[in-house]
Motif scaffolding. Sequence first.
Motif, PDB file in Angstrom:
ATOM      1  N   UNK A   1     121.940  14.323  95.985  1.00  0.00           N
ATOM      2  CA  UNK A   1     121.592  13.299  94.992  1.00  0.00           C
ATOM      3  C   UNK A   1     121.346  11.951  95.652  1.00  0.00           C
ATOM      4  N   UNK A   2     122.260  11.523  96.518  1.00  0.00           N
ATOM      5  CA  UNK A   2     122.087  10.187  97.099  1.00  0.00           C
ATOM      6  C   UNK A   2     120.899  10.145  98.049  1.00  0.00           C
ATOM      7  N   UNK A   3     120.738  11.187  98.852  1.00  0.00           N
ATOM      8  CA  UNK A   3     119.602  11.172  99.779  1.00  0.00           C
ATOM      9  C   UNK A   3     118.284  11.246  99.008  1.00  0.00           C
ATOM     10  N   UNK A   4     118.246  12.075  97.958  1.00  0.00           N
ATOM     11  CA  UNK A   4     117.019  12.157  97.154  1.00  0.00           C
ATOM     12  C   UNK A   4     116.688  10.810  96.543  1.00  0.00           C
ATOM     13  N   UNK A   5     117.723  10.119  96.055  1.00  0.00           N
ATOM     14  CA  UNK A   5     117.482   8.805  95.450  1.00  0.00           C
ATOM     15  C   UNK A   5     116.887   7.860  96.475  1.00  0.00           C
ATOM     16  N   UNK A   6     117.405   7.895  97.701  1.00  0.00           N
ATOM     17  CA  UNK A   6     116.861   7.028  98.738  1.00  0.00           C
ATOM     18  C   UNK A   6     115.439   7.421  99.094  1.00  0.00           C
ATOM     19  N   UNK A   7     115.178   8.722  99.109  1.00  0.00           N
ATOM     20  CA  UNK A   7     113.839   9.189  99.480  1.00  0.00           C
ATOM     21  C   UNK A   7     112.798   8.763  98.454  1.00  0.00           C
ATOM     22  N   UNK A   8     113.245   8.573  97.199  1.00  0.00           N
ATOM     23  CA  UNK A   8     112.286   8.142  96.187  1.00  0.00           C
ATOM     24  C   UNK A   8     111.695   6.772  96.530  1.00  0.00           C
ATOM     25  N   UNK A   9     112.493   5.955  97.206  1.00  0.00           N
ATOM     26  CA  UNK A   9     111.995   4.641  97.580  1.00  0.00           C
ATOM     27  C   UNK A   9     111.358   4.638  98.962  1.00  0.00           C
ATOM     28  N   UNK A  10     111.242   5.840  99.553  1.00  0.00           N
ATOM     29  CA  UNK A  10     110.740   5.917 100.921  1.00  0.00           C
ATOM     30  C   UNK A  10     109.231   6.122 100.897  1.00  0.00           C
ATOM     31  N   UNK A  11     108.536   5.297 101.631  1.00  0.00           N
ATOM     32  CA  UNK A  11     107.079   5.376 101.679  1.00  0.00           C
ATOM     33  C   UNK A  11     106.669   6.440 102.686  1.00  0.00           C
ATOM     34  N   UNK A  12     106.138   7.566 102.204  1.00  0.00           N
ATOM     35  CA  UNK A  12     105.806   8.677 103.109  1.00  0.00           C
ATOM     36  C   UNK A  12     104.687   8.295 104.070  1.00  0.00           C
ATOM     37  N   UNK A  13     103.936   7.238 103.706  1.00  0.00           N
ATOM     38  CA  UNK A  13     102.884   6.780 104.623  1.00  0.00           C
ATOM     39  C   UNK A  13     103.455   6.415 105.982  1.00  0.00           C
ATOM     40  N   UNK A  14     104.724   5.981 105.988  1.00  0.00           N
ATOM     41  CA  UNK A  14     105.326   5.574 107.260  1.00  0.00           C
ATOM     42  C   UNK A  14     105.425   6.761 108.211  1.00  0.00           C
ATOM     43  N   UNK A  15     105.867   7.919 107.685  1.00  0.00           N
ATOM     44  CA  UNK A  15     105.969   9.055 108.602  1.00  0.00           C
ATOM     45  C   UNK A  15     104.570   9.582 108.928  1.00  0.00           C
ATOM     46  N   UNK A  16     103.621   9.437 107.961  1.00  0.00           N
ATOM     47  CA  UNK A  16     102.233   9.820 108.277  1.00  0.00           C
ATOM     48  C   UNK A  16     101.693   8.947 109.399  1.00  0.00           C
ATOM     49  N   UNK A  17     101.999   7.656 109.298  1.00  0.00           N
ATOM     50  CA  UNK A  17     101.547   6.733 110.339  1.00  0.00           C
ATOM     51  C   UNK A  17     102.112   7.144 111.686  1.00  0.00           C
ATOM     52  N   UNK A  18     103.391   7.496 111.681  1.00  0.00           N
ATOM     53  CA  UNK A  18     104.024   7.923 112.928  1.00  0.00           C
ATOM     54  C   UNK A  18     103.311   9.148 113.481  1.00  0.00           C
ATOM     55  N   UNK A  19     103.000  10.109 112.578  1.00  0.00           N
ATOM     56  CA  UNK A  19     102.328  11.330 113.018  1.00  0.00           C
ATOM     57  C   UNK A  19     100.943  10.997 113.575  1.00  0.00           C
ATOM     58  N   UNK A  20     100.253  10.081 112.898  1.00  0.00           N
ATOM     59  CA  UNK A  20      98.900   9.745 113.361  1.00  0.00           C
ATOM     60  C   UNK A  20      98.938   9.034 114.704  1.00  0.00           C
ATOM     61  N   UNK A  21     100.066   8.422 115.002  1.00  0.00           N
ATOM     62  CA  UNK A  21     100.199   7.759 116.303  1.00  0.00           C
ATOM     63  C   UNK A  21     100.710   8.726 117.369  1.00  0.00           C
ATOM     64  N   UNK A  22     100.827  10.000 116.985  1.00  0.00           N
ATOM     65  CA  UNK A  22     101.135  11.016 117.991  1.00  0.00           C
ATOM     66  C   UNK A  22     102.571  11.487 118.029  1.00  0.00           C
TER      67      UNK A  22
END
Lengths: 416, 278
Positions: B161-182
């Motif tokens: 529950x707590x991790x899911x709540x935090x993930x709701x505010x997490x911008x997935x673009x950030x991890x996409x950006x990381x992936x795009x940077x290799x």
Amino acid sequence: MTATIPSARPQERPRNLRAQLRRTERRRKLEAVALVAPLFVFLAVFFLAPIGLMLVRSVDNSELPSVMPDTAAALRQWDGDGLPPEAVFASFARELAAGQRDRSLSGVAKRLTYEIPNMRSVLFATARGLPEAPDGTWRQTLAARNPAWSEPATWAVMRRAAAPVTPYYLLAALDREIDASGSIVPVSADRAIYLDIFARTFWIAAVVTLWCLALGYPLAYKLASLPPRISNLLMILVLLPFWTSILVRTGAWVVLLQREGPINEALQWIGLIGEPIQLVYNRVGVYVAMVHILLPFMVLPLYSVMRGISPAYVRAATSLGATPFTAFRRVYLPQTIPGVGAGCLLVFILGVGYYITPALVGGAGDQMVSYFVAFFTNQTINWGMAAALGSVLLVATLLLYWVYARLVGVDRMRMG
Amino acid sequence: MRPILNLPPHATATQRAWHVGLWAITALVLGFLILPILVIVPLSFSSGSFLNFPLPGLSLRWYEELLGSERWLSSLRNSVVVACAATLLATVLGTLAALGLQRARFPGRSLLLALVISPMVVPLVIVAVGVYFFYAPLGLTGGLVGLTLAHTALAVPFVVITVSATLQGFDTNLSRAAASLGADPATAFFRITLPIILPGVVSGALFAFVTSFDEVVVALFLTGPQDRTLPRQMFDGIRENISPVIAAAATLLIVLSVLLMTVMEALRRRGERLRGIR
């Protein structure tokens, strides 16, 4: 129009793209499944399977079949009319003697005493010194050793005990039994206790829920209307109990409510009572301690809903001529209903399953279903009955949980 | 007009009474919540053997008795061991599951979520009886392993529950950006995702710790005299003979809950700040 008629080749591209997209989508799904799988497997093995086993145990009837397999098989073929045929008596006599020799009879005796209280002594008296060969028929021999064996009622119970599964415990948990004619009837009034215990459990949980609502609503309302700086500060007073061990809080109430405790002394000092009154080890203690323990579960969802309600609506209503009470009743209250529903359901669900608090601050007449589940497991070792009561309680809880999930949503279950 | 009443000067008498009344109710309910916990603290410093006021004098004898007793110390040790192990397991399993649940909408997702949350709502006695029957033939009763496994199941919903709540505010673009940077998925997780959701993970872990550290019903069924836990020891103490030793133990637990709450509050603030920046 500059659009050209698409040739075959460029048309392949979107399909390719779609396939690629599908593949990526599938990979994402697989990844997601792979991430959830460890927890799922863990819960399936160490949580679901134990509960499933408990459900199975509530209909398990293996005592007689495991000790007297031939008798059980013979009994299952018998039509249940009058007395069973000689073959049943014969295999029963043989397996009774064998059970006496290898001391495996007590399981069977225990199972049979649930339905006929003196069956233990009947069984052991019959088994003791049973001859190798019958004196006439086995039917006559056994009847001569104990008249119970010439009664069809005894054999009706034996036949029920021979089935691999039994509704006996589940029916007993609902104060029902199967009579000699095979229909489900209520048990006699002096044995009908479990429905009362369920009613008591739901009643206590309901009273606790209503008290939590009555105390929690104004508190949450006030906290939500204060500026965040102050309400955060006061919220600590709600959260500290929430974070404090249930045993600490229950123990604190035992101390506070005892005969020489601060509450009795205070009541005497202000002259409300002449001598100490009994506040603990009775229903009062149960209500007070349970409301104290469950109140944060009411306040927190109420507060989070109320925080989200814009004060502009009530102001608008008042400006349109509504009295403050009307504005509250017609405008504010309806908006808090999701919080009320969430809080009430949560408190009720948790309250129904309570064991520790009533066990410590309640009397004999205040114990809830959970207590009897524990009692049958640890004290009388009647596991079938423990499992049956547990199953009924579980079904009731899961129904409530289902309602909660439909109305509130499981992922909205917030904990502070 | 006192600032706390905060009413316009034209407020009617009814409004004033209502205002004062609401404050009074609030104060009473808050008192009801907090006073029982505070009352037990001074009693633990009593020099007498009874749990009532006025105190005959102050002393630390009950703390000495508590901390000098092998029974209490070993139960504390067992509780800490079980709670730490259950926290670790629950946090790892729960965080992974929360990431998975957030990542994709697969069929049966809501059913799975309901299953993951269910240990929170199933009455503890049912869990206790179930694991008692199930763990016994596996040799998991009468030791700390079985208790740890059961506590992990009970604690997991809080983490999810707590991790899911935090993930709701997490911008997935950030991890996409990381992936795009290799960055490979593991690097992206440990360098980008985890630091951002860490407050949620830590508060989930704290919830898990408290759930296990506080749990007594399953412990009553699964532990024997050698491996009793702190709550079980307290349970027996309250039931048999409630003495100032219980008050001393309770006071230490209250201190622990204050500490935990402080950490939670700090995490909440940090989370809010991070969200504010983004």
